[in-house]
Motif scaffolding. Structure first.
Motif, short mmCIF file in Angstrom:
data_model
loop_
_atom_site.label_atom_id
_atom_site.label_comp_id
_atom_site.label_asym_id
_atom_site.label_seq_id
_atom_site.Cartn_x
_atom_site.Cartn_y
_atom_site.Cartn_z
N UNK A 339 0.66 -1.11 -0.03
CA UNK A 339 -0.03 -0.05 -0.04
C UNK A 339 1.01 1.27 -0.05
N UNK A 340 1.89 1.16 0.62
CA UNK A 340 2.91 2.47 0.52
C UNK A 340 3.63 2.39 -0.37
N UNK A 341 3.81 1.50 -1.34
CA UNK A 341 4.44 1.37 -2.77
C UNK A 341 5.98 1.00 -2.54
N UNK A 342 6.21 0.38 -1.33
CA UNK A 342 7.50 0.10 -1.13
C UNK A 342 7.83 -1.09 -1.59
N UNK A 343 8.09 -1.35 -2.51
CA UNK A 343 8.09 -2.63 -3.35
C UNK A 343 9.66 -3.55 -3.08
N UNK A 344 10.66 -2.64 -2.88
CA UNK A 344 11.75 -3.18 -2.64
C UNK A 344 11.77 -4.03 -1.21
N UNK A 345 11.34 -3.20 -0.36
CA UNK A 345 11.30 -3.81 1.03
C UNK A 345 10.25 -4.88 1.16
N UNK A 346 8.98 -4.89 0.38
CA UNK A 346 7.94 -6.16 0.14
C UNK A 346 8.79 -7.30 -0.62
N UNK A 347 9.61 -7.09 -1.28
CA UNK A 347 10.39 -8.18 -2.10
C UNK A 347 11.21 -8.79 -1.11
N UNK A 348 12.02 -8.05 -0.24
CA UNK A 348 12.84 -8.52 0.79
C UNK A 348 12.28 -9.37 1.65
N UNK A 349 10.97 -8.93 2.24
CA UNK A 349 10.34 -9.58 3.16
C UNK A 349 9.66 -10.87 2.62
N UNK A 350 9.41 -10.93 1.24
CA UNK A 350 8.90 -11.88 0.46
C UNK A 350 9.84 -13.33 0.57
N UNK A 351 11.17 -12.50 0.23
CA UNK A 351 12.12 -13.72 0.11
C UNK A 351 12.65 -14.00 1.46
N UNK A 352 12.52 -13.34 2.29
CA UNK A 352 12.96 -13.79 3.73
C UNK A 352 11.66 -15.01 4.21
#
Length: 360
Positions: A339-352
């Motif tokens: 929702x905050x358009x923080x896609x890099x952080x989102x991908x990092x969490x997804x990988x984790x």
């Protein structure tokens, strides 16, 4: 040993968890020494087996007494019944009760019925527990609060909150006052059934009876409020709980009070009150060790309020405390980042999460 009395005394001393086999061995040795076991011998052996929760052996010893034509009394049956209750052997317990009721020489007492109810309660057989309680009342046995509590506990485990109130009415009719155990089980039953108003009513009734409640009372009542998103009621109850404890004992209180705090955090989360949730979590961190539930509830609250930086801070804090986030927590965190358009952080969490084999 010189006599049967010596054997009886020796068996009676085998109450330690490690010595029950010695009691059985002494019982077997009797015959080899030419002694005939008496009702006291079997009573001492069954007493040991009951205290050490050896239900199979207790059943075998009682059967042996019956086969040897010993004048079996109610004490022996009750000891075997209690062992069955501790072993959650409700069918075996009810079978013994049936034998007792068919024996004109023996009349079941409240200990008998309480053990039967307890066996059903531990096995989550609430209908059978109620049947045994009704049986006791039909036989005009002087029931006590312990027997009723066992039946209420069975209903609590099944979430049968309406039936709990029916049992309360019966207690009132025969002038038996519910105690703290009764009320806690009733509140817990309401909590499991999402009947938060009934849980609060029971809590209020306790105050009228000048029963302040304990940590279990508040935990169950606050959890009921949490499920109904009644965050204000949850915070009010938590405030009362804290006020009733001296400051110097606050750490000891919260050692078992993580549940009410976590429930209050979750209640704030459902109502999107992220600031209140964070404040409660900070209190819990200062007073004791918060659990995964408290952190996940705070993360959920921050996710609803779109506080993505707080979510990342909480996840970092969880890792530092070696607390493992669950799938729903990762979903909430990725959602708020999306929702905050923080896609890099989102991908990092997804990988984790994928690395931890979470199905996000």
């Amino acid at each position: 040993m010189q006599s049967i009395v010596d054997y009886n005394k020796a068996i009676g001393k085998c109450t330690d968890q490690r010595l029950w086999k010695d009691a059985l061995q002494l019982l077997d040795d009797l015959s080899l020494e030419g002694f005939e076991p008496t009702v006291f011998t079997f009573g001492a052996t069954l007493g040991v087996l009951e205290k050490t929760s050896r239900w199979k052996e207790a059943v075998a010893v009682l059967s042996s007494a019956l086969v040897q034509d010993v004048q079996v009394n109610l004490i022996l049956y009750n000891a075997a019944l209690s062992a069955c209750a501790k072993g959650r052997q409700w069918q075996c317990a009810l079978s013994f009760m049936k034998e007792l009721r068919e024996d004109a020489r023996l009349q079941p007492d409240i200990v008998t019925y309480s053990s039967g109810i307890s066996a059903c309660e531990k096995a989550a057989r609430w209908t059978e527990a109620l049947s045994v309680l009704e049986m006791a009342l039909d036989q005009a046995v002087q029931a006590d609060v312990i027997a009723f509590n066992a039946a209420i506990s069975a209903l609590e485990k099944a979430g049968r909150w309406e039936a709990v109130f029916s049992v309360f009415n019966t207690m009132s009719m025969i002038e038996i006052q519910p105690d703290l155990i009764s009320m806690n089980a009733a509140i817990s039953a309401c909590e499991k059934a999402n009947e938060w108003q009934s849980a609060l009513n029971l809590y209020s009734a306790m105050q009228l009876q000048r029963e302040s409640g304990d940590i279990i009372t508040f935990g169950a009542t606050i959890s009921a409020c949490e499920k109904a998103s009644c965050w204000q009621e949850a915070l009010a109850l938590l405030a009362i709980l804290k006020q009733r404890q001296p400051h110097q004992k606050s750490r000891a209180l919260l050692g078992s009070g993580v549940v009410p705090y976590s429930a209050a955090v979750s209640a704030c989360g459902w109502a999107s009150k992220w600031q209140e949730a964070m404040s409660l979590l900070e209190e819990l961190v200062c007073l004791w060790k918060p659990d995964v539930i408290a952190f996940c509830a705070a993360i959920s609250a921050c996710e609803r309020a779109a506080q993505w930086t707080k979510v990342l801070e909480l996840l970092k804090d969880m890792r530092l405390r070696h607390l493992r986030a669950d799938m729903m927590t990762y979903n909430a965190a990725i959602s708020v980042l999306d929702k905050a358009e923080k896609w890099e952080e989102a991908l990092s969490l997804f990988a984790l999460a994928s690395q931890k084999k979470m199905l996000v």
